[in-house]
Design a protein around this motif. Sequence first.
Motif, PDB file in Angstrom:
ATOM      1  N   LEU A  92      -6.881   0.037  -9.614  1.00  0.00           N
ATOM      2  CA  LEU A  92      -6.130   1.135  -9.033  1.00  0.00           C
ATOM      3  C   LEU A  92      -6.373   1.192  -7.527  1.00  0.00           C
ATOM      4  CD1 LEU A  92      -6.911   3.774 -11.762  1.00  0.00           C
ATOM      5  CD2 LEU A  92      -4.623   3.047 -11.146  1.00  0.00           C
ATOM      6  N   PHE A 141      -2.970   8.094  -6.194  1.00  0.00           N
ATOM      7  CA  PHE A 141      -3.176   6.807  -6.840  1.00  0.00           C
ATOM      8  C   PHE A 141      -1.862   6.062  -7.059  1.00  0.00           C
ATOM      9  CE2 PHE A 141      -7.627   6.599  -8.051  1.00  0.00           C
ATOM     10  CZ  PHE A 141      -8.030   7.895  -7.785  1.00  0.00           C
ATOM     11  N   GLY A 142      -1.964   4.744  -6.980  1.00  0.00           N
ATOM     12  CA  GLY A 142      -0.851   3.893  -7.349  1.00  0.00           C
ATOM     13  C   GLY A 142      -0.761   3.733  -8.857  1.00  0.00           C
ATOM     14  N   PRO A 143       0.257   2.995  -9.322  1.00  0.00           N
ATOM     15  CA  PRO A 143       0.471   2.839 -10.764  1.00  0.00           C
ATOM     16  C   PRO A 143      -0.510   1.887 -11.434  1.00  0.00           C
ATOM     17  CG  PRO A 143       2.103   1.619  -9.546  1.00  0.00           C
ATOM     18  CD  PRO A 143       1.316   2.385  -8.533  1.00  0.00           C
ATOM     19  N   PHE A 148     -12.212  18.138  -7.694  1.00  0.00           N
ATOM     20  CA  PHE A 148     -10.866  17.852  -8.165  1.00  0.00           C
ATOM     21  C   PHE A 148     -10.891  17.548  -9.655  1.00  0.00           C
ATOM     22  CE2 PHE A 148      -9.329  17.072  -3.825  1.00  0.00           C
ATOM     23  CZ  PHE A 148     -10.492  16.706  -3.176  1.00  0.00           C
ATOM     24  N   TYR A 180      -8.394  15.193 -12.184  1.00  0.00           N
ATOM     25  CA  TYR A 180      -7.269  14.274 -12.304  1.00  0.00           C
ATOM     26  C   TYR A 180      -6.994  14.009 -13.781  1.00  0.00           C
ATOM     27  CZ  TYR A 180      -7.352  12.905  -7.343  1.00  0.00           C
ATOM     28  OH  TYR A 180      -7.279  12.886  -5.974  1.00  0.00           O
ATOM     29  N   GLN A 210      -5.110  11.089 -16.443  1.00  0.00           N
ATOM     30  CA  GLN A 210      -4.591   9.733 -16.550  1.00  0.00           C
ATOM     31  C   GLN A 210      -4.024   9.515 -17.949  1.00  0.00           C
ATOM     32  OE1 GLN A 210      -7.391   6.468 -16.460  1.00  0.00           O
ATOM     33  NE2 GLN A 210      -5.904   5.126 -15.422  1.00  0.00           N
ATOM     34  N   GLY A 243      -1.454   5.389 -13.461  1.00  0.00           N
ATOM     35  CA  GLY A 243      -2.366   5.822 -12.418  1.00  0.00           C
ATOM     36  C   GLY A 243      -2.830   7.243 -12.659  1.00  0.00           C
ATOM     37  N   LEU A 244      -3.685   7.746 -11.781  1.00  0.00           N
ATOM     38  CA  LEU A 244      -4.218   9.095 -11.916  1.00  0.00           C
ATOM     39  C   LEU A 244      -3.352  10.093 -11.163  1.00  0.00           C
ATOM     40  CD1 LEU A 244      -6.719   7.188 -12.497  1.00  0.00           C
ATOM     41  CD2 LEU A 244      -8.101   9.150 -11.786  1.00  0.00           C
ATOM     42  N   LEU A 300      -3.187  14.098  -9.692  1.00  0.00           N
ATOM     43  CA  LEU A 300      -3.992  15.264  -9.345  1.00  0.00           C
ATOM     44  C   LEU A 300      -3.520  16.479 -10.135  1.00  0.00           C
ATOM     45  CD1 LEU A 300      -6.176  16.486  -7.443  1.00  0.00           C
ATOM     46  CD2 LEU A 300      -4.289  17.047  -5.888  1.00  0.00           C
ATOM     47  N   LYS A 359      -7.362  21.234  -7.277  1.00  0.00           N
ATOM     48  CA  LYS A 359      -8.470  20.957  -6.367  1.00  0.00           C
ATOM     49  C   LYS A 359      -9.115  22.263  -5.910  1.00  0.00           C
ATOM     50  CE  LYS A 359      -5.524  20.882  -2.253  1.00  0.00           C
ATOM     51  NZ  LYS A 359      -5.077  20.123  -1.061  1.00  0.00           N
ATOM     52  N   PHE A 411     -10.470  13.334 -15.497  1.00  0.00           N
ATOM     53  CA  PHE A 411     -11.598  12.978 -14.643  1.00  0.00           C
ATOM     54  C   PHE A 411     -11.909  14.115 -13.673  1.00  0.00           C
ATOM     55  CE2 PHE A 411     -12.205   8.581 -15.758  1.00  0.00           C
ATOM     56  CZ  PHE A 411     -10.962   8.163 -16.217  1.00  0.00           C
TER      57      PHE A 411
END
Lengths: 114, 113
Positions: A90, A105-107, B34, B36, B38, B43-44, B46, B49, B90
């Motif tokens: 990632l 974050f990217g994919p 934070f 997150y 997934q 990806g993660l 948000l 926060k 997370f």
Amino acid sequence: SQTIHQWPATLVQPVGSPLSLECTVEGTSNPNLYWYRQAAGRGLQLLFYSVGIGQISSEVPQNLSASRPQDRQFILSSKKLLLSDSGFYLCAWSVPQGSSYEQYFGPGTRLTVT
Amino acid sequence: AQSVTQLDSHVSVSEGTPVLLRCNYSSSYSPSLFWYVQHPNKGLQLLLKYTSAATLVKGINGFEAEFKKSETSFHLTKPSAHMSDAAEYFCVVIEYNFNKFYFGSGTKLNVKP
């Protein structure tokens, strides 16, 4: 608006082959950039981060390296892949402005080393 | 030094019941924290926060978290779970110079119909 791209999305490589994963960010300037790895059943491991062009900090000694040839481009490389390099990679960016320090974050890239 | 401990690796709830995902942090400075989420092979994203403003933070999808300095906790809650909430979550604390983020080991939330 800002976007982050990673490619390839998936990759299958034999042990001992080289690796190059690319990450680019659009819509922002001078971002902090990060590479993470997520192995099966594990959390996120920070591999590298960069606060500017040519500035790379390594968190984990291994056979991977990172480079930042342009402001919004971050590349993860290896000369010879190991089986243990398999995982989900990632890329992320952040810009510390005021109180907004969150990462985006990217994919991700799914790497399988065979 | 900063660190994050997510107390449960797996949490299972029934749809429509409350969700509680626990996070404790260690920080030498006033932390930024934070959460997150997934989803598989993604990806993660948000969720919310905390950055030293209101201690009760509201995020997306009905989630909220409360910063409790005395307990060094930042637990994530939602009043009523939805099937789409099934994912891995997370908790993250940021280092004081704001260049490094410390992730917890993650909590997988399973939502039963």
